[in-house]
Design an enzyme around this catalytic site. Structure first.
Site, PDB file in Angstrom:
ATOM      1  N   HIS A 174       0.850  -1.186   0.000  1.00 46.57           N
ATOM      2  CA  HIS A 174       0.000   0.000   0.000  1.00 46.57           C
ATOM      3  C   HIS A 174       0.887   1.238   0.000  1.00 46.57           C
ATOM      4  O   HIS A 174       2.044   1.194   0.433  1.00 46.57           O
ATOM      5  CB  HIS A 174      -0.902  -0.022   1.229  1.00 46.57           C
ATOM      6  CG  HIS A 174      -1.907   1.073   1.280  1.00 46.57           C
ATOM      7  ND1 HIS A 174      -1.662   2.277   1.901  1.00 46.57           N
ATOM      8  CD2 HIS A 174      -3.170   1.161   0.792  1.00 46.57           C
ATOM      9  CE1 HIS A 174      -2.721   3.052   1.799  1.00 46.57           C
ATOM     10  NE2 HIS A 174      -3.654   2.398   1.128  1.00 46.57           N
ATOM     11  N   THR A 218       1.263   3.592   1.830  1.00 50.89           N
ATOM     12  CA  THR A 218       1.804   4.016   3.125  1.00 50.89           C
ATOM     13  C   THR A 218       3.000   3.173   3.574  1.00 50.89           C
ATOM     14  O   THR A 218       3.608   3.473   4.598  1.00 50.89           O
ATOM     15  CB  THR A 218       0.718   3.927   4.214  1.00 50.89           C
ATOM     16  OG1 THR A 218       0.216   2.580   4.256  1.00 50.89           O
ATOM     17  CG2 THR A 218      -0.419   4.889   3.936  1.00 50.89           C
ATOM     18  N   LYS A 219       3.344   2.123   2.819  1.00 53.43           N
ATOM     19  CA  LYS A 219       4.405   1.212   3.234  1.00 53.43           C
ATOM     20  C   LYS A 219       5.767   1.659   2.679  1.00 53.43           C
ATOM     21  O   LYS A 219       5.853   2.495   1.783  1.00 53.43           O
ATOM     22  CB  LYS A 219       4.081  -0.202   2.773  1.00 53.43           C
ATOM     23  CG  LYS A 219       2.748  -0.741   3.302  1.00 53.43           C
ATOM     24  CD  LYS A 219       2.677  -0.713   4.822  1.00 53.43           C
ATOM     25  CE  LYS A 219       1.436  -1.386   5.381  1.00 53.43           C
ATOM     26  NZ  LYS A 219       0.198  -0.636   5.145  1.00 53.43           N
ATOM     27  N   ASN A 220       6.820   1.062   3.209  1.00 51.83           N
ATOM     28  CA  ASN A 220       8.177   1.415   2.785  1.00 51.83           C
ATOM     29  C   ASN A 220       8.361   1.236   1.286  1.00 51.83           C
ATOM     30  O   ASN A 220       8.958   2.076   0.608  1.00 51.83           O
ATOM     31  CB  ASN A 220       9.207   0.546   3.519  1.00 51.83           C
ATOM     32  CG  ASN A 220       9.208   0.761   5.021  1.00 51.83           C
ATOM     33  OD1 ASN A 220       8.173   1.072   5.622  1.00 51.83           O
ATOM     34  ND2 ASN A 220      10.359   0.585   5.647  1.00 51.83           N
TER      35      ASN A 220
END
Length: 384
Positions: free
Chosen positions: A179, A181-183
């Site tokens: 997603h 929002t992930k690294n």
């Protein structure tokens, strides 16, 4: 100056690889870029087999199918987690049994798991919060003793380790998120890692809508057909191409994130000389806030991946006050999960869970605050 909580990182190669995928003439999934990404994870982390999915939610739903979760089965998982962790198993008819978090960090308290096991227990769902590993040796020992499946919800766990083992490599099955929002991100996207070889063939069938299509393309069967249940879990080649551009920059992304995490930690460490760089007005805010903070989790001690930097306040009112001051200064800070055992759905469908006391989970719901952490953040002035 305005600082968002998150800003998705772009390597600059995403559109080029998407265009390349289009030129290759196969964009429906399981093409060149899908194979590159899956091979990358298998080689880097030692997963037996990897399958890209449309989301971590998809990967969790595949895991529930592979473990043959049936109506009436019980599944143990933390209350302090995202709703997808529970939904995947509720969809199969399972009863969710929630376990409290540890007192020293939001991961599940492994010392409480065994007392929750019953003859109906089928699986333990492990959530590695903020990319910090749960106590996997203890959890796997419990699972082996009681013959239970272990599924790692490693949505936030890419590039994190437990005793030199990559998160996602220890459970029978593991699920990752890409997603935005992930690294490492592809807008939406996920991955199912299969570590039990006995599950690989069926996983491919579920992934291909319940058909043996993957075996057909390998020349193992003369034609493919409907052989099991399944769904359209595999993502488009466009998503895989985007993800490949991110994976090529994995090490530089991680280096920047770890640097930012360390800078935050130094600012909030007691007696830190880093506070000297702040103007008097910001020092006042920081000192006042620090009085109300109980701890910052030192992910570096557990090879965490700097997925997030969070503060834990002594009470909800302290968090609200600090977050409000941050917002006034143009900085967005956000809280996180609300305890699932206290949800409206749990009250309706699992009343015996709703009435349980899970004080640590509730404490993190009420008092945890996440600060902005993304690739470009170091470019912002240190004082701000």
């Amino acid at each position: 100056m305005k600082i968002p909580f998150n800003k998705p990182y772009l390597s600059g190669k995403e559109l080029r690889y998407i265009e390349e995928a289009v030129r290759l003439g196969k964009i429906s999934g399981n093409g060149e870029f899908t194979q590159r990404c899956q091979s990358f994870f298998e080689k880097r982390y030692g997963f037996k087999k990897c399958l890209l999915t449309n989301s971590c939610t998809d990967a969790l739903e595949m895991a529930a199918l592979l473990c043959d979760i049936q109506a009436g089965d019980e599944v143990i998982m933390p209350s302090f987690t995202f709703v997808s962790t529970a939904n995947a198993f509720v969809l199969r008819g399972a009863k969710i049994v929630f376990v409290d978090s540890r007192s020293d960090h939001p991961n599940m308290d492994e010392s409480l798991i065994e007392e929750l096991i019953s003859p109906k227990t089928k699986a333990i769902i492990v959530v590695h919060y903020a990319g910090v590993a749960c106590e996997m040796d203890k959890i796997m020992s419990i699972a082996t003793k009681h013959k239970l499946w272990v599924i790692e919800d490693a949505a936030q766990g890419i590039e994190s380790y437990y005793k030199e083992k990559a998160l996602g490599s220890m459970g029978h099955l593991s699920c990752f998120s890409f997603h935005e929002t992930k690294n490492i991100q592809s807008g939406e996207g996920g991955l199912l890692a299969i570590n039990d070889p006995a599950l690989i063939r069926r996983a491919e069938i579920l992934w291909e809508k319940g058909t043996d299509r993957a075996a057909f393309f390998r020349g193992e069967v003369a034609k493919y057909g409907w052989v099991d249940i399944g769904s359209s879990f595999l993502p488009s080649e466009l998503t895989a191409a985007f993800l490949w551009a991110q994976l090529e920059e994995l090490e530089s992304i991680q280096s920047r994130r770890m640097s930012t995490w360390e800078a935050y930690f130094q600012l909030f460490s007691e007696g830190s000389t880093a506070n000297e760089i702040l103007s008097s007005s910001y020092q006042k805010i920081l000192i006042e806030a620090s009085k109300n903070i109980e701890f910052t989790w030192q992910c570096r001690e557990h090879k965490g991946n700097a997925h997030m930097f969070y503060l834990l306040f002594k009470q909800e009112s302290d968090r609200t006050k600090f977050s409000g001051r941050m917002k006034s200064a143009g900085v967005l800070s956000v809280f996180h999960y609300q305890s699932l055992h206290k949800s409206d759905y749990a009250k309706k469908c699992f009343p015996n869970q709703y009435d349980r006391q899970l004080p640590n989970s509730d404490r993190y719901s009420d008092c945890l605050l996440r600060l902005p952490l993304f690739y470009e953040l170091p470019e912002v002035s240190a004082e701000y």
